[in-house]
Design an enzyme around this catalytic site. Structure first.
Site, PDB file in Angstrom:
ATOM      1  N   GLY A  13       0.834  -1.211   0.000  1.00  0.00           N
ATOM      2  CA  GLY A  13       0.000   0.000   0.000  1.00  0.00           C
ATOM      3  C   GLY A  13       0.862   1.252   0.000  1.00  0.00           C
ATOM      4  N   SER A  15       1.276   3.302  -2.461  1.00  0.00           N
ATOM      5  CA  SER A  15       0.876   4.284  -3.477  1.00  0.00           C
ATOM      6  C   SER A  15       0.341   5.586  -2.887  1.00  0.00           C
ATOM      7  CB  SER A  15      -0.176   3.669  -4.407  1.00  0.00           C
ATOM      8  OG  SER A  15      -1.171   3.013  -3.662  1.00  0.00           O
ATOM      9  N   ARG A  16      -0.204   5.500  -1.677  1.00  0.00           N
ATOM     10  CA  ARG A  16      -0.881   6.694  -1.132  1.00  0.00           C
ATOM     11  C   ARG A  16      -0.634   6.806   0.369  1.00  0.00           C
ATOM     12  NH1 ARG A  16      -6.458   5.849  -1.469  1.00  0.00           N
ATOM     13  NH2 ARG A  16      -6.344   3.736  -2.302  1.00  0.00           N
ATOM     14  N   VAL A  65      -2.672  -7.969  -1.628  1.00  0.00           N
ATOM     15  CA  VAL A  65      -2.073  -8.618  -0.453  1.00  0.00           C
ATOM     16  C   VAL A  65      -2.926  -9.771   0.076  1.00  0.00           C
ATOM     17  CG1 VAL A  65      -0.724  -6.603   0.297  1.00  0.00           C
ATOM     18  CG2 VAL A  65      -3.079  -6.914   1.155  1.00  0.00           C
ATOM     19  N   ASN A  91       1.614  -2.291   5.366  1.00  0.00           N
ATOM     20  CA  ASN A  91       0.811  -1.073   5.565  1.00  0.00           C
ATOM     21  C   ASN A  91      -0.543  -1.135   4.869  1.00  0.00           C
ATOM     22  OD1 ASN A  91       0.409   2.048   5.763  1.00  0.00           O
ATOM     23  ND2 ASN A  91       0.369   1.593   3.570  1.00  0.00           N
ATOM     24  N   SER A 143      -3.627  -0.051  14.318  1.00  0.00           N
ATOM     25  CA  SER A 143      -4.358   1.204  14.536  1.00  0.00           C
ATOM     26  C   SER A 143      -4.704   1.340  16.011  1.00  0.00           C
ATOM     27  CB  SER A 143      -5.659   1.197  13.724  1.00  0.00           C
ATOM     28  OG  SER A 143      -6.506   2.252  14.140  1.00  0.00           O
ATOM     29  N   TYR A 156     -13.205  -3.513  11.422  1.00  0.00           N
ATOM     30  CA  TYR A 156     -11.861  -2.907  11.302  1.00  0.00           C
ATOM     31  C   TYR A 156     -11.080  -3.093  12.599  1.00  0.00           C
ATOM     32  CZ  TYR A 156      -8.387   0.808  10.399  1.00  0.00           C
ATOM     33  OH  TYR A 156      -7.223   1.537  10.215  1.00  0.00           O
ATOM     34  N   ALA A 158     -11.467  -5.372  14.908  1.00  0.00           N
ATOM     35  CA  ALA A 158     -11.088  -6.780  15.077  1.00  0.00           C
ATOM     36  C   ALA A 158      -9.889  -7.108  14.192  1.00  0.00           C
ATOM     37  CB  ALA A 158     -12.274  -7.683  14.728  1.00  0.00           C
TER      38      ALA A 158
HETATM   39  P1  NAP Z   1      -5.253   4.900   2.198  1.00  0.00           P
HETATM   40  O1  NAP Z   1      -4.868   6.314   1.983  1.00  0.00           O
HETATM   41  O2  NAP Z   1      -6.671   4.483   2.035  1.00  0.00           O
HETATM   42  O3  NAP Z   1      -4.312   3.961   1.274  1.00  0.00           O
HETATM   43  C1  NAP Z   1      -4.499   2.583   1.307  1.00  0.00           C
HETATM   44  C2  NAP Z   1      -3.334   1.922   0.593  1.00  0.00           C
HETATM   45  O4  NAP Z   1      -3.500   0.491   0.683  1.00  0.00           O
HETATM   46  C3  NAP Z   1      -3.283   2.256  -0.877  1.00  0.00           C
HETATM   47  O5  NAP Z   1      -1.916   2.337  -1.242  1.00  0.00           O
HETATM   48  C4  NAP Z   1      -3.943   1.045  -1.548  1.00  0.00           C
HETATM   49  O6  NAP Z   1      -3.483   0.806  -2.876  1.00  0.00           O
HETATM   50  C5  NAP Z   1      -3.459  -0.055  -0.641  1.00  0.00           C
HETATM   51  N1  NAP Z   1      -4.295  -1.253  -0.658  1.00  0.00           N
HETATM   52  C6  NAP Z   1      -5.593  -1.388  -0.292  1.00  0.00           C
HETATM   53  N2  NAP Z   1      -6.012  -2.663  -0.462  1.00  0.00           N
HETATM   54  C7  NAP Z   1      -4.948  -3.344  -0.951  1.00  0.00           C
HETATM   55  C8  NAP Z   1      -4.730  -4.692  -1.355  1.00  0.00           C
HETATM   56  N3  NAP Z   1      -5.717  -5.614  -1.266  1.00  0.00           N
HETATM   57  N4  NAP Z   1      -3.512  -5.043  -1.827  1.00  0.00           N
HETATM   58  C9  NAP Z   1      -2.500  -4.130  -1.928  1.00  0.00           C
HETATM   59  N5  NAP Z   1      -2.645  -2.838  -1.552  1.00  0.00           N
HETATM   60  C10 NAP Z   1      -3.848  -2.453  -1.085  1.00  0.00           C
HETATM   61  O7  NAP Z   1      -4.842   4.404   3.665  1.00  0.00           O
HETATM   62  P2  NAP Z   1      -3.985   5.110   4.818  1.00  0.00           P
HETATM   63  O8  NAP Z   1      -4.869   5.990   5.599  1.00  0.00           O
HETATM   64  O9  NAP Z   1      -2.702   5.605   4.265  1.00  0.00           O
HETATM   65  O10 NAP Z   1      -3.735   3.829   5.746  1.00  0.00           O
HETATM   66  C11 NAP Z   1      -2.594   3.000   5.620  1.00  0.00           C
HETATM   67  C12 NAP Z   1      -2.609   2.005   6.755  1.00  0.00           C
HETATM   68  O11 NAP Z   1      -2.649   2.711   7.999  1.00  0.00           O
HETATM   69  C13 NAP Z   1      -3.842   1.088   6.754  1.00  0.00           C
HETATM   70  O12 NAP Z   1      -3.474  -0.197   7.177  1.00  0.00           O
HETATM   71  C14 NAP Z   1      -4.763   1.742   7.772  1.00  0.00           C
HETATM   72  O13 NAP Z   1      -5.646   0.818   8.343  1.00  0.00           O
HETATM   73  C15 NAP Z   1      -3.740   2.254   8.771  1.00  0.00           C
HETATM   74  N6  NAP Z   1      -4.232   3.348   9.615  1.00  0.00           N
HETATM   75  C16 NAP Z   1      -4.675   4.510   9.074  1.00  0.00           C
HETATM   76  C17 NAP Z   1      -5.112   5.529   9.921  1.00  0.00           C
HETATM   77  C18 NAP Z   1      -5.621   6.840   9.409  1.00  0.00           C
HETATM   78  O14 NAP Z   1      -6.138   7.635  10.234  1.00  0.00           O
HETATM   79  N7  NAP Z   1      -5.512   7.141   8.122  1.00  0.00           N
HETATM   80  C19 NAP Z   1      -5.090   5.335  11.305  1.00  0.00           C
HETATM   81  C20 NAP Z   1      -4.621   4.136  11.816  1.00  0.00           C
HETATM   82  C21 NAP Z   1      -4.179   3.152  10.964  1.00  0.00           C
HETATM   83  P3  NAP Z   1      -4.187   1.555  -4.170  1.00  0.00           P
HETATM   84  O15 NAP Z   1      -3.714   2.986  -4.122  1.00  0.00           O
HETATM   85  O16 NAP Z   1      -3.667   0.815  -5.349  1.00  0.00           O
HETATM   86  O17 NAP Z   1      -5.660   1.435  -3.967  1.00  0.00           O
END
Ligand code: NAP
Length: 248
Positions: A13, A15-16, A65, A91, A143, A156, A158
């Site tokens: 993950g 990419s973003r 993944v 991630n 998280s 989420y 769980a």
């Molecule tokens: P995000 O902006 O939604 O980005 C999600 C990333 O995961 C993207 O790069 C996406 O790829 C990739 N992805 C999703 N499903 C996938 C799959 N099946 N196989 C491979 N890649 C996949 O998320 P984020 O906020 O940066 O979160 C990143 C991590 O931090 C996650 O595990 C999230 O649960 C955790 N987190 C986030 C927060 C928050 O407040 N944002 C807080 C706690 C924990 P594409 O671009 O190709 O779709």
């Protein structure tokens, strides 16, 4: 401090959001970075450009993944092309939020397959390579919700609690093989995942954060870089909170 020269890292993950910031932080520290993504190739290519601007190099590697065969081919290919694999950052993650009474079986299956299954399959393929060299770092992104729970996020929460159990188990299983396994638990971070939330929800989250702001992807990336670095060599099975004090 915290240099990764000569190391190869794979960030799922990448990419973003948080994953992109992790890719850039690892690249600035000298690691070559494989940027995994699910479907958003343009965003992943932008991350790779940032990796190169940071003075390193890497490649894009697309796989889901949740698909163990695709993961194994992806992880093995990265190690063959980039010269080994020293750091895996699990991630990639999704959140399909619903209150309990509205949760559908497919939402549970998809979230568990991506968040827990994805972490497990990537760790399996990577640790198999790392243990041969007796050198490896796995960092899982859980998280605060996995530690504290949150209304509307039963599935989420769980899945993210599952990642904590997985981290502690793998830390015990592979310590003797030179592989450390740690976890970060971010609080409320500014990314696409949180962008769509109503303003009232964001204000509430900030009010519950003693440091008084949302976290940035770079806040999380700094903690991941530390856990990947030589300086963290005696740390394994640790859950590092990056939450602004939201949970203490
Ligand atoms: P995000 O902006 O939604 O980005 C999600 C990333 O995961 C993207 O790069 C996406 O790829 C990739 N992805 C999703 N499903 C996938 C799959 N099946 N196989 C491979 N890649 C996949 O998320 P984020 O906020 O940066 O979160 C990143 C991590 O931090 C996650 O595990 C999230 O649960 C955790 N987190 C986030 C927060 C928050 O407040 N944002 C807080 C706690 C924990 P594409 O671009 O190709 O779709």
């Amino acid at each position: 401090m915290f240099r990764l020269d000569g190391k190869v890292a794979l960030v799922t993950g990448g990419s973003r959001g948080i994953g992109r910031a992790i890719c850039v932080a690892l690249a600035k520290a000298g690691a070559k970075v494989a940027v995994n993504y699910a479907g958003n190739e343009a965003a992943a290519a932008e991350t790779l450009s940032l990796v190169r601007e940071a003075g390193s190099d890497g490649e894009l590697v697309r796989f889901d993944v949740a698909d163990p065969d695709a993961v194994d081919a992806g992880v093995t290919g990265v190690a063959e092309r980039l010269g080994g694999l020293h750091v895996l950052v699990n991630n990639a993650g999704i959140s399909l939020d619903q209150i309990l009474l509205r949760i559908k079986p497919e939402e549970l299956e998809r979230t568990m397959a991506t968040n827990v299954g994805g972490t497990l399959w990537c760790a399996k393929s990577a640790i198999r390579l790392m243990m041969r060299k007796r050198d490896g770092r796995v960092i899982n992104v859980s998280s605060v919700v996995g530690e504290a729970g949150n209304r509307g996020q039963a599935v989420y929460a769980a899945s993210k609690a599952g990642i904590i159990g997985l981290t502690k188990t793998l830390a015990k299983e592979y310590a003797s093989r030179g592989v450390t396994v740690n976890c970060v638990t971010p609080g409320f971070i500014e990314t696409d995942m949180t962008a769509a939330l109503p303003d009232s929800v964001k204000q509430q989250a900030i009010a519950e954060t003693p440091l008084g702001r949302m976290g940035t992807p770079e806040d999380v990336a700094a903690a991941v870089l530390f856990l990947a670095s030589p300086e963290a060599g005696f740390i394994t099975g640790h859950i590092l909170r990056v939450n602004g004090g939201m949970l203490i």
